[in-house]
Design a protein around this motif. Structure first.
Motif, PDB file in Angstrom:
ATOM      1  N   GLU A 686      40.437  51.746  72.772  1.00  0.00           N
ATOM      2  CA  GLU A 686      39.068  51.942  72.345  1.00  0.00           C
ATOM      3  C   GLU A 686      38.400  50.847  71.423  1.00  0.00           C
ATOM      4  OE1 GLU A 686      36.376  54.704  74.663  1.00  0.00           O
ATOM      5  OE2 GLU A 686      37.880  53.686  74.851  1.00  0.00           O
ATOM      6  N   ILE A 687      38.945  50.623  70.873  1.00  0.00           N
ATOM      7  CA  ILE A 687      37.908  49.833  70.415  1.00  0.00           C
ATOM      8  C   ILE A 687      38.870  48.754  69.242  1.00  0.00           C
ATOM      9  CG2 ILE A 687      37.193  49.886  67.849  1.00  0.00           C
ATOM     10  CD1 ILE A 687      37.187  52.929  67.373  1.00  0.00           C
ATOM     11  N   GLN A 688      38.018  47.505  70.448  1.00  0.00           N
ATOM     12  CA  GLN A 688      38.755  46.734  70.410  1.00  0.00           C
ATOM     13  C   GLN A 688      39.228  45.653  69.368  1.00  0.00           C
ATOM     14  OE1 GLN A 688      36.315  47.193  72.156  1.00  0.00           O
ATOM     15  NE2 GLN A 688      36.242  47.144  74.514  1.00  0.00           N
ATOM     16  N   ALA A 689      38.608  45.991  67.720  1.00  0.00           N
ATOM     17  CA  ALA A 689      38.924  44.485  66.863  1.00  0.00           C
ATOM     18  C   ALA A 689      39.681  46.194  66.279  1.00  0.00           C
ATOM     19  CB  ALA A 689      37.338  44.218  66.402  1.00  0.00           C
ATOM     20  N   VAL A 690      40.249  46.731  66.390  1.00  0.00           N
ATOM     21  CA  VAL A 690      40.723  48.434  65.826  1.00  0.00           C
ATOM     22  C   VAL A 690      42.140  48.392  65.874  1.00  0.00           C
ATOM     23  CG1 VAL A 690      40.911  50.000  64.461  1.00  0.00           C
ATOM     24  CG2 VAL A 690      39.029  48.932  64.726  1.00  0.00           C
ATOM     25  N   SER A 691      43.217  47.828  65.161  1.00  0.00           N
ATOM     26  CA  SER A 691      44.653  47.906  65.248  1.00  0.00           C
ATOM     27  C   SER A 691      44.921  49.723  66.112  1.00  0.00           C
ATOM     28  CB  SER A 691      45.154  47.628  64.990  1.00  0.00           C
ATOM     29  OG  SER A 691      45.416  48.475  63.368  1.00  0.00           O
ATOM     30  N   GLY A 692      44.394  50.433  67.019  1.00  0.00           N
ATOM     31  CA  GLY A 692      44.871  51.734  67.843  1.00  0.00           C
ATOM     32  C   GLY A 692      44.217  51.675  68.797  1.00  0.00           C
ATOM     33  N   LEU A 693      45.340  53.021  69.295  1.00  0.00           N
ATOM     34  CA  LEU A 693      45.559  53.377  70.781  1.00  0.00           C
ATOM     35  C   LEU A 693      44.339  54.702  70.572  1.00  0.00           C
ATOM     36  CD1 LEU A 693      48.216  51.893  71.308  1.00  0.00           C
ATOM     37  CD2 LEU A 693      46.354  50.999  72.891  1.00  0.00           C
ATOM     38  N   THR A 694      44.123  54.818  71.200  1.00  0.00           N
ATOM     39  CA  THR A 694      43.472  55.980  71.959  1.00  0.00           C
ATOM     40  C   THR A 694      44.096  56.610  72.838  1.00  0.00           C
ATOM     41  OG1 THR A 694      41.881  57.605  72.417  1.00  0.00           O
ATOM     42  CG2 THR A 694      41.168  55.943  73.605  1.00  0.00           C
ATOM     43  N   ILE A 695      44.053  57.537  73.544  1.00  0.00           N
ATOM     44  CA  ILE A 695      45.480  58.481  74.544  1.00  0.00           C
ATOM     45  C   ILE A 695      44.818  59.462  75.269  1.00  0.00           C
ATOM     46  CG2 ILE A 695      47.436  60.067  74.516  1.00  0.00           C
ATOM     47  CD1 ILE A 695      47.599  60.266  71.665  1.00  0.00           C
ATOM     48  N   GLY A 696      45.168  58.803  77.055  1.00  0.00           N
ATOM     49  CA  GLY A 696      45.340  59.412  78.184  1.00  0.00           C
ATOM     50  C   GLY A 696      46.255  60.295  78.530  1.00  0.00           C
ATOM     51  N   SER A 697      46.730  60.029  79.583  1.00  0.00           N
ATOM     52  CA  SER A 697      48.211  60.528  79.602  1.00  0.00           C
ATOM     53  C   SER A 697      48.730  59.610  80.468  1.00  0.00           C
ATOM     54  CB  SER A 697      48.221  61.967  80.843  1.00  0.00           C
ATOM     55  OG  SER A 697      47.708  62.163  82.073  1.00  0.00           O
ATOM     56  N   PRO A 698      49.980  59.624  80.370  1.00  0.00           N
ATOM     57  CA  PRO A 698      50.989  58.458  81.053  1.00  0.00           C
ATOM     58  C   PRO A 698      51.603  59.046  82.866  1.00  0.00           C
ATOM     59  CG  PRO A 698      52.207  59.465  79.408  1.00  0.00           C
ATOM     60  CD  PRO A 698      51.328  59.959  79.215  1.00  0.00           C
ATOM     61  N   MET A 699      51.812  57.929  83.456  1.00  0.00           N
ATOM     62  CA  MET A 699      51.899  58.288  85.242  1.00  0.00           C
ATOM     63  C   MET A 699      53.198  58.731  85.496  1.00  0.00           C
ATOM     64  SD  MET A 699      48.489  55.573  86.725  1.00  0.00           S
ATOM     65  CE  MET A 699      47.191  56.072  86.053  1.00  0.00           C
ATOM     66  N   PHE A 700      54.342  57.552  84.474  1.00  0.00           N
ATOM     67  CA  PHE A 700      54.750  57.940  84.814  1.00  0.00           C
ATOM     68  C   PHE A 700      56.206  58.260  83.720  1.00  0.00           C
ATOM     69  CE2 PHE A 700      53.769  53.638  85.759  1.00  0.00           C
ATOM     70  CZ  PHE A 700      54.443  53.794  86.967  1.00  0.00           C
ATOM     71  N   ASP A 701      57.250  59.416  84.813  1.00  0.00           N
ATOM     72  CA  ASP A 701      58.714  60.020  83.562  1.00  0.00           C
ATOM     73  C   ASP A 701      58.594  59.883  82.091  1.00  0.00           C
ATOM     74  OD1 ASP A 701      58.240  62.008  85.712  1.00  0.00           O
ATOM     75  OD2 ASP A 701      60.230  61.418  86.751  1.00  0.00           O
TER      76      ASP A 701
END
Length: 977
Positions: A686-701
Motif C-alpha cells: 500500500e505504501i510503495q516506498a515503505v517495506s511493509g504490506l497491508t493485509i486482505g485475505s488469501p484466495m487459496f488454502d
C-alpha cells in the motif's frame, strides 16, 4: 540466459508424444478459450515436477487473457483502455524477443495495437511487442509471415485463421493458417526460433505453390512506412535493420537482426522487404532462427550463436518453458479451483514480461545518449519502464520475488540518468517518452529498494532524485522529467502545481508528492537526514489541494482560488477528483482526518465502491487504471478491515477472468496483473516506498513463496479459504496472534508462517487497529527543531548545495544572508529577543533552518500553560500576506483556532507595507542568490503572536497545511510565554 543446447533424443521423443510436432513438454497447451487441451497423457507423471517440489505451473497460464475487450468493461475507459492489450506470442521472462502474431487494428482505431482477439487476420509475426501499453509505437517491429502468396501479406491480408487452430503457452505459440501452413514460435532471451511447417509435397505440387517467408523491415505495428534494410548473408541467412519506436511521439531507434535457416534460401529483396523462398518438398518443417540487437547486425548474430547455436526447436521450447516454470514456482498455491489458478498464474506470467533485456551477450547496449555502452559485468541492462503504471504494485512484487533482476532494473534507470541527466519517468527502449504526469521513475526506484532490490547505486539514485525534486528545469532526452519548468516551479514556490498550467495539471501535485515521499524514504535509508526531513515535508503538499468545504482533492490556481468541478482526463489525468482524493495512501490517517474521521471515510469509500470498474468520469473505483489501485485497502486504516477483505475479493471475483476478456483495462506492462497477484495472496504494498504490506485475505488454502536465497520461504495457510469466504476471523504470524492488517517485510523474509482463519461471515478482527497502522504525516514532532524542512539561509559568496532552487528560501533561487542576519542580531543557535519574547534562532547544522508550514503537529513532551504564543517567520511568493489556520490544542482537548499571517519576506521587493498582524523583528540589509551573490533587496523576518487561555496547558500546536492565496509560510522560531 545463455543456452548451449544439444540434440536430445529423449526430449524429442517426449515432445512428440505429448504434442506431436507442436513442441516441448512443459505443459498441456492452452487454447484460445483458456481451456486445457487434451494432449497431456492421462496418468503420466507431471512434467516439470522434481524432487525439490517444483510443480508444473505453466499449464495454468493462458496468454490469451487480455487480448479482447474487457468482459467487465468500464463505462468510460481511458483512451485505448477497453482491452488488456496483451499478446499470446513466445517470449522468456524479461526477454528482448517477444515474437507474436499481429492483427489489423481497424485502420488504427483499435488500441493498443498488436494482437486483437476479435480479428480473424494475422498480418505478420513481429519479433517485439510491448504488453498492454496504449500508445502507438508499442514496438511490433520486423513482422515475418509464412505464405504461398506474397501479395496477401500485411495490409493486403485477408481473413486467414481461426482461433480453434491456435494455441499458446509460456514460451510457445502455434497457429495453423487457413492455407495449411503451421507456424510455431519459441524464444530465448535475445533470439526467436520459428518452425514453419508447409503442407505435404503433394499438396504444394498439385497447386503449383511456392512456400515463402516474407520479411518486412518497412512497417511496424503502428508505423505504416519506416526505413528498413535487408541483405543476404551467404546461402542460408539474412541480416538487416528496421527503424521503430515513436511510442507516444518519442524518438525512433534502430533494431538489427540476423536470421539463419536450416537450408539454402532464395531471397527477392526490394526496398526493405524480402520474399524468401526455399525447398520444402522433402522437409516441409522449415526452421528459422533470428537474433535481435539494438546495436548492430553483427551483435544480433553473436546473440544467436551464443544463445541458440543448434537446430533443436523442441529443446529450445523446453528451455523457455522451464524458465517460465521456474519463475512461476516462486509462488506455489494449493486449493482453489482451476479457474482461480489460471487467473493467478496468468497474472503472475503477465507481471514478468517487462522491463526487457536491452544489452547483447557482448554487454553492448545503446544508451539514452545514443552512444554504445557496456553493461557492468554480471549485470543486465533493461528497457521499457512504464513507471507511472508499475511503481504502485509491479515493482514491489518483482523486487520481493526477484531482487537480483530488479536490482539490475534499478541500476539500469541510474545508468539512463547518467546518460540523459535524470531518472526517466516513462522509458520505451532508450528514450524518456515524457508521458504521464509526475516523476514516476523516483517511486519506481524506491519501491524496488524498499522491497529488496537494493543491489544498485542507491546513493547516486538519491542524488538524481534530489536533483529533480529541487530544480524546476531538469530534462532527460529533451523532456522535462516533472512535466515542464512552469509546473515544477509552481510546485516549488506554491506547494502545488497550479491549474494555470492547463491540461492534467490538477493531478500533478499528487504525483509530485508521491515522488517526494519516495525520495524522503531513500534519504532516510541512506542516513541523509536533511533530505529526509525536507522531502517528507514536501510529500504533504497534496494537502494544499484538499478543499476544506468540498472535502475533496481539487485543482487550484496560483492565486489560491479553486476549480470546483474539474473535468476528468482534462484537468486530472485519466480520472476524476474523487478517485484522486484517495491516492495519498502514505498518509492515510492525515487524509481521513481531513475527510472528517474514520466514520466519514468509511461512508465515502462505501459509496466509492458501488462500481468496481467505473472508468474516468464516474466518482467510483476504477480497477482498469492505476490511480485507484491502493484505494480498496484503505479501509484497513479506518478500523474496518473487513471491508477491504470484501471489496478486494469482489474485484478479483467479478472484474478479472481467465478468458480473453479477463482484464479490466490496459495491463500496462503487467501493472494490472500484478495487482491481481497481490490480491490473491491477501497482501498489498500500500505504501510503495515503505517495506511493509497491508493485509486482505488469501484466495487459496495454502501459498508458499520461496525467497531468492533458495532456502527461506513464507508459508501462508488459509483455513476456510473459498471464493465467497473473504473474512478474517483470526491471524497469526509464526504462532503469535496479530490484531492489525499490517506486516513488515523483514518479519516475513526469514522463513515465516502466516495462519489465517477465514469465513463467509464478517468478523470484527482488526477493528481497534487504525491508530497503530503506519501513516507518514507530519504529526510526530516534539519541538520545532525536529520539524525544520527548508534551507533558507545562505552565506555570502558561497554557492548553495548544488545551486538548486529547492534548497533556497523562496524555492526560486534566493535566500537570506547569514551575514546580514547576524548583523541584524540573529546568529545560529543563539537567543534572540523581540517584543519581550525570547526565541532560539535555528542553528542550521542539519542543513535546515526553517519550516514551511504543511500541517505539522508539534506535541510538547511537557505541556505548558502560557499567555502568549509567538512565532517568527515570513511568507514567500506572496502578493498579499497569506492566511492559514493555526490550531492550539489544550490538554483537556479543547482547541483554539487563529489566523496565522506573515507578510512577504521582501515586502514585494520593497513596494509593500507591513500589515497590522505583523511586526518587523529582523531586517536583513540584503539577500543572496543560489550562487552566493548579494543584491540590494532588503529581507525581513516578522513577529506574530496570539493570546492563549493561560488557565489551560498547551498540549500541541498544529500549523496551517495550506494558505488562502496559495503562498508559502515559513517559521523560524516559536515560543510559549
Amino acid at each position: 540466459m545463455n543456452l548451449h543446447l544439444k540434440k536430445n533424443v529423449t526430449i524429442g521423443l517426449a515432445a512428440g508424444l505429448l504434442f506431436g510436432c507442436g513442441g516441448g513438454s512443459d505443459s498441456s497447451p492452452v487454447d484460445a478459450s483458456g481451456k486445457q487441451a487434451a494432449a497431456a497423457l492421462a496418468g503420466a507423471p507431471q512434467p516439470g515436477s522434481d524432487a525439490a517440489g517444483k510443480k508444473n505451473l505453466t499449464r495454468y497460464v493462458n496468454p490469451f487473457v487480455g487480448t479482447a475487450d474487457s468482459s467487465k468493461p468500464a463505462t468510460d475507459p481511458v483512451p485505448a483502455g477497453a482491452r488488456g492489450g496483451t499478446f499470446p506470442g513466445a517470449t522468456t521472462p524479461f526477454g528482448m524477443v517477444q515474437w507474436t502474431p499481429m492483427t489489423p487494428s481497424n485502420g488504427g482505431q483499435n488500441h493498443p495495437v498488436g494482437y486483437i482477439y476479435k480479428e480473424k487476420t494475422i498480418t505478420g509475426f513481429p519479433l517485439t511487442q510491448m504488453s498492454g501499453s496504449g500508445c502507438d509505437g508499442n514496438e511490433g517491429e520486423l513482422p515475418v509471415m509464412p505464405t504461398f502468396d506474397t501479395s496477401a501479406v500485411g495490409v493486403n491480408a485477408k481473413e486467414n485463421f481461426d482461433h480453434k487452430n491456435e494455441t499458446a503457452r509460456p514460451g510457445y505459440y502455434q497457429v495453423t493458417l487457413n492455407d495449411g501452413i503451421n507456424t510455431e514460435l519459441t524464444a530465448t532471451t535475445r533470439t526467436g526460433f520459428g518452425r514453419f511447417t508447409f503442407p505435404a509435397k503433394s499438396a504444394i505440387a498439385s497447386a503449383n505453390k511456392t512456400p515463402y517467408l516474407v520479411f518486412d523491415a518497412t512497417r511496424t505495428n503502428t508505423i505504416a512506412a519506416t526505413t528498413g534494410v535487408i541483405k543476404t548473408e551467404g546461402k542460408d541467412a539474412l541480416s538487416g535493420s528496421t527503424v521503430g519506436g515513436k511510442f507516444c511521439g518519442a524518438r525512433t531507434y534502430t533494431l538489427y537482426f540476423y536470421a539463419k535457416f536450416d537450408r539454402n534460401i532464395s531471397a527477392a529483396i526490394s526496398n526493405g522487404k524480402a520474399n524468401v523462398s526455399f525447398d520444402a518438398s522433402t522437409s516441409p518443417a522449415v526452421l528459422m532462427k533470428i537474433g535481435l540487437s539494438y546495436v548492430s547486425s553483427d551483435n544480433a548474430r553473436k546473440n544467436l550463436e551464443q544463445e541458440n547455436p543448434n537446430w533443436d526447436f523442441n529443446a529450445v521450447h523446453d528451455a523457455a518453458a522451464d524458465a517460465w516454470n521456474t519463475r512461476l514456482n516462486t509462488i506455489q498455491v494449493s486449493g482453489g479451483s482451476d479457474t482461480e489458478k489460471r487467473k493467478f498464474y496468468t497474472a503472475l506470467y503477465h507481471s514478468l514480461l517487462s522491463p526487457n533485456t536491452s544489452n547483447d551477450v557482448t554487454g553492448d547496449y545503446i544508451g539514452f545518449d545514443q552512444k554504445m555502452h557496456q553493461v557492468a559485468a554480471g549485470r543486465t541492462q533493461y528497457v521499457n519502464y512504464s513507471n507511472w503504471d508499475v511503481y504502485r504494485s509491479l515493482i514491489p512484487l518483482t523486487s520481493m520475488l526477484f531482487p537480483k533482476e530488479t536490482s539490475d532494473m534499478m541500476q539500469s534507470l541510474v545508468n539512463d540518468a547518467d546518460q540523459c541527466g535524470a531518472i526517466p519517468r516513462w522509458a520505451p527502449i532508450n528514450v524518456d517518452a515524457g508521458i504521464m504526469p509526475g516523476d514516476s521513475g523516483v517511486p519506481t526506484i524506491m519501491g524496488g529498494y524498499a522491497f529488496g532490490a537494493t543491489s544498485f547505486d542507491a546513493r547516486k539514485a538519491l542524488d538524481y532524485m534530489t536533483l529533480v525534486g529541487n530544480k524546476a528545469d531538469v530534462q532527460c532526452t529533451g523532456d522535462h522529467v516533472r512535466d515542464s519548468t512552469d509546473r515544477m516551479n509552481d510546485y516549488l514556490v506554491h506547494g502545488y502545481a497550479g491549474m494555470d498550467n492547463g491540461w492534467w495539471a490538477g493531478s500533478l501535485t499528487f504525483e509530485f508528492g508521491t515522488a517526494d515521499f519516495a525520495t524522503s524514504q531513500l534519504a532516510k535509508a541512506l542516513g541523509d537526514n536533511m533530505n529526509y526531513q525536507l522531502f517528507l515535508s514536501r510529500s504533504a503538499n497534496w494537502k494544499n489541494q484538499f478543499n476544506p468545504a468540498q472535502k475533496q482533492l481539487l485543482p487550484r490556481y496560483r492565486n489560491g482560488s479553486w476549480m470546483l468541478n474539474p473535468q476528468p482526463n482534462a484537468d486530472m489525468v485519466e480520472g476524476n477528483a474523487e478517485q484522486y482524493t484517495w491516492m495519498s495512501a502514505y498518509d492515510a490517517r492525515g487524509l481521513f482526518g481531513l475527510v472528517g474521521g474514520n466514520d466519514a471515510a468509511i461512508k465515502r469509500l462505501d459509496a466509492f465502491f458501488q462500481d468496481l470498474n467505473a472508468g474516468m468520469n464516474k466518482p467510483n473505483f476504477y480497477m482498469g487504471n492505476e490511480p485507484s489501485f491502493a484505494t480498496p485497502w484503505l479501509y484497513n486504516w479506518t478500523g474496518a478491515p473487513w471491508r477491504t477483505q470484501k471489496v478486494v475479493r469482489d474485484v478479483a471475483n467479478t472484474v478479472f477472468s481467465d478468458d480473453p476478456g479477463g482484464l479490466p483495462g490496459n495491463d500496462d506492462l503487467g501493472a494490472v496483473s500484478s495487482w491481481y497477484v497481490w490480491a490473491a495472496l491477501g497482501l498489498y504494498p500500500e505504501i510503495q516506498a515503505v517495506s511493509g504490506l497491508t493485509i486482505g485475505s488469501p484466495m487459496f488454502d495454502k501459498v508458499v513463496i520461496r525467497w531468492a536465497d533458495g532456502a527461506k520461504k513464507l508459508v501462508i495457510n488459509a483455513s476456510g479459504a473459498a471464493a465467497n469466504s473473504p473474512y478474517i476471523q483470526s491471524l497469526a504470524l509464526n504462532g503469535q496472534a496479530l490484531d492489525m492488517p499490517w506486516l513488515w517485510l523483514k518479519d516475513l523474509k526469514d522463513s515465516a508462517t502466516l495462519d489465517f482463519s477465514l469465513a463467509a461471515s464478517q468478523s470484527q478482527w482488526g477493528k481497534d487497529s487504525s491508530a497503530k497502522m503506519p501513516s507518514f504525516g507530519l504529526d510526530g514532532f516534539s519541538t520545532l527543531a525536529d520539524a525544520l524542512n527548508n534551507r533558507g539561509i545562505g552565506s555570502d559568496g558561497q554557492q548553495t548545495v548544488r545551486g538548486l532552487e529547492g534548497y533556497t528560501y523562496d524555492m526560486g533561487g534566493w535566500s537570506y544572508s547569514s551575514q546580514a542576519l547576524a548583523t541584524a542580531g540573529a546568529t545560529p543557535g543563539a537567543s534572540f529577543s523581540f517584543n519581550g519574547v525570547t526565541f532560539t534562532w535555528p542553528e542550521g547544522k542539519s542543513g535546515l533552518d526553517n519550516m514551511v508550514t504543511q500541517g505539522q503537529v508539534i506535541t510538547f513532551a511537557k505541556p505548558q500553560a502560557a499567555d502568549t504564543l509567538a512565532l517568527l517567520g515570513s511568507a514567500t511568493n506572496a502578493s498579499a500576506a497569506p492566511a492559514g489556520k493555526l490550531v492550539v490544542t489544550y490538554t483537556d482537548n479543547t482547541q483554539a483556532s487563529f489566523d496565522l499571517r506573515f507578510d512577504d519576506w521582501t515586502l514585494g521587493g520593497g513596494s509593500g507595507k507591513v500589515g497590522s498582524y505583523n511586526k518587523i523583528a529582523l531586517t536583513s540589509a540584503h539577500r543572496i542568490d543560489q550562487n552566493g551573490n548579494a543584491d540590494t533587496t532588503k529581507a525581513y523576518v516578522f513577529y506574530w503572536d496570539a493570546q492563549l487561555d493561560k488557565k489551560r496547558a498547551v498540549k500541541s500546536i498544529t500549523l496551517p497545511y495550506q494558505t488562502d492565496n496559495g503562498a508559502l509560510m515559513h517559521v523560524f522560531a516559536m515560543t510559549l510565554k
